[in-house]
Design an enzyme around this catalytic site. Structure first.
Site, PDB file in Angstrom:
ATOM      1  N   TYR A 102      -0.527  -9.599  16.836  1.00  0.00           N
ATOM      2  CA  TYR A 102      -0.734  -8.691  15.797  1.00  0.00           C
ATOM      3  C   TYR A 102      -2.119  -7.696  15.886  1.00  0.00           C
ATOM      4  CZ  TYR A 102      -1.166  -6.846  10.999  1.00  0.00           C
ATOM      5  OH  TYR A 102      -1.295  -6.010   9.783  1.00  0.00           O
ATOM      6  N   LYS A 109      -2.043  -3.674  16.197  1.00  0.00           N
ATOM      7  CA  LYS A 109      -2.714  -2.551  15.260  1.00  0.00           C
ATOM      8  C   LYS A 109      -4.126  -2.025  15.944  1.00  0.00           C
ATOM      9  CE  LYS A 109      -0.453  -3.211  11.579  1.00  0.00           C
ATOM     10  NZ  LYS A 109       0.326  -1.943  11.093  1.00  0.00           N
ATOM     11  N   ILE A 167       0.803  -1.186  -0.094  1.00  0.00           N
ATOM     12  CA  ILE A 167       0.055   0.106  -0.056  1.00  0.00           C
ATOM     13  C   ILE A 167       0.735   1.363  -0.016  1.00  0.00           C
ATOM     14  CG2 ILE A 167      -1.682   1.201   1.277  1.00  0.00           C
ATOM     15  CD1 ILE A 167      -2.640  -1.488   2.452  1.00  0.00           C
ATOM     16  N   ASN A 189       3.352   3.716   8.069  1.00  0.00           N
ATOM     17  CA  ASN A 189       2.731   2.655   7.505  1.00  0.00           C
ATOM     18  C   ASN A 189       3.722   1.373   7.684  1.00  0.00           C
ATOM     19  OD1 ASN A 189       1.059   1.474   5.235  1.00  0.00           O
ATOM     20  ND2 ASN A 189       2.866   1.323   4.429  1.00  0.00           N
ATOM     21  N   THR A 249      -1.227  -7.528  -0.974  1.00  0.00           N
ATOM     22  CA  THR A 249       0.039  -6.805  -0.896  1.00  0.00           C
ATOM     23  C   THR A 249       1.184  -7.954  -0.738  1.00  0.00           C
ATOM     24  OG1 THR A 249      -0.247  -6.659   1.324  1.00  0.00           O
ATOM     25  CG2 THR A 249      -1.008  -4.874   0.256  1.00  0.00           C
ATOM     26  N   ILE A 289      -6.150  -6.660   1.529  1.00  0.00           N
ATOM     27  CA  ILE A 289      -5.471  -6.477   0.595  1.00  0.00           C
ATOM     28  C   ILE A 289      -4.341  -7.060  -0.084  1.00  0.00           C
ATOM     29  CG2 ILE A 289      -4.340  -4.231  -0.373  1.00  0.00           C
ATOM     30  CD1 ILE A 289      -7.203  -3.753   0.810  1.00  0.00           C
TER      31      ILE A 289
END
Length: 252
Positions: free
Chosen positions: A155, A159, A25, A92, A190, A188
């Protein structure tokens, strides 16, 4: 100038720093910022991705900088100080691993927390003085915060912590007209889950996609477009907000 021309020059004269900007991203956003006239500082840690990004974005300053390193924030701030003030900061960079709760150990926990929480917190602390009045800060979280996946608890916790600190930052920086918002990507495409075995990855993604109303994974460019809205002057009255880009997964 017409609306389309204005859109294509949203970042003219602006300097934007994107951590974790050499892939996924972040890279999708960097490419578009460059197209729209912005000056870029990007960080990454993988030599090949850094080399590829330098070839793709020859005018960008691309640094080998690890958000999880104890001195990473100081090194990054020292470079930024030489370049000048920032009009946008996109925190990011991230690190992901999954584990059954019984198998989490101190090293697993510390690596995740150091990169995903301590890193951005120290980066903002060191870079705050270099944010121009009216600058925008975007923080990348994840729908993992809300999904309750059995193997992603640590995780998800990292976040979720970012959502909390971003709200505090929004209050702290508002007197300087600096906005802080959170991007919450869902599934997404990625390559972020490449650490999983093929079988585990396919099972995990099939489960997630099965719960996405739009019934597909998103493209990096789709998530980056929302981040760029938040980084640009199109969002000058938006702060302390979360923007989910998840095909409806979290229904937030």
């Amino acid at each position: 100038m017409g609306a389309s021309g204005e859109f294509m020059t949203r970042f003219t004269g602006k300097r934007i720093l994107i951590t974790g900007g050499t892939s996924g991203i972040g890279l999708a956003g960097a490419r578009r910022i460059a197209e729209e006239g912005g000056r870029l500082i990007l960080t990454g840690t993988t030599p090949q991705r850094i080399a590829d990004a330098r070839e793709m974005l020859p005018t960008a300053l691309i640094l080998d900088n690890d958000a999880g390193a104890s001195d990473g924030a100081e090194e990054l701030a020292a470079t930024v100080a030489k370049e000048g003030g920032l009009d946008g900061l996109w925190l990011n960079a991230g690190y992901a691993r999954t584990s059954p709760v019984e198998e989490v150990d101190a090293d697993f926990f510390d690596r995740m927390m150091n990169t995903n929480v301590r890193g951005p917190v120290l980066q903002l602390a060191r870079l705050s003085e270099h944010l121009n009045p009216g600058a925008s800060v975007v923080v990348t979280s994840s729908t993992s915060t809300y999904e309750g996946a059995a193997v992603a608890s640590v995780y998800a916790a990292t976040k979720g912590a970012l959502v909390a600190v971003a709200r505090g930052w929004a209050s702290a920086l508002a007197p300087r007209s600096i906005r802080v918002n959170v991007l919450v990507p869902g599934a997404i495409d990625t390559g972020f889950r490449s650490f999983m075995s093929e079988e585990v990855r396919q099972t995990f993604e099939a489960d997630v996609i099965g719960r996405v109303p739009l019934a597909r994974v998103g493209k990096p460019e789709e998530a980056a477009a929302v981040a760029l809205f938040l980084l640009s002057d199109d969002s000058t009255y938006v702060t302390a907000s979360q923007y989910a880009v998840d095909g409806g997964l979290s229904k937030r």
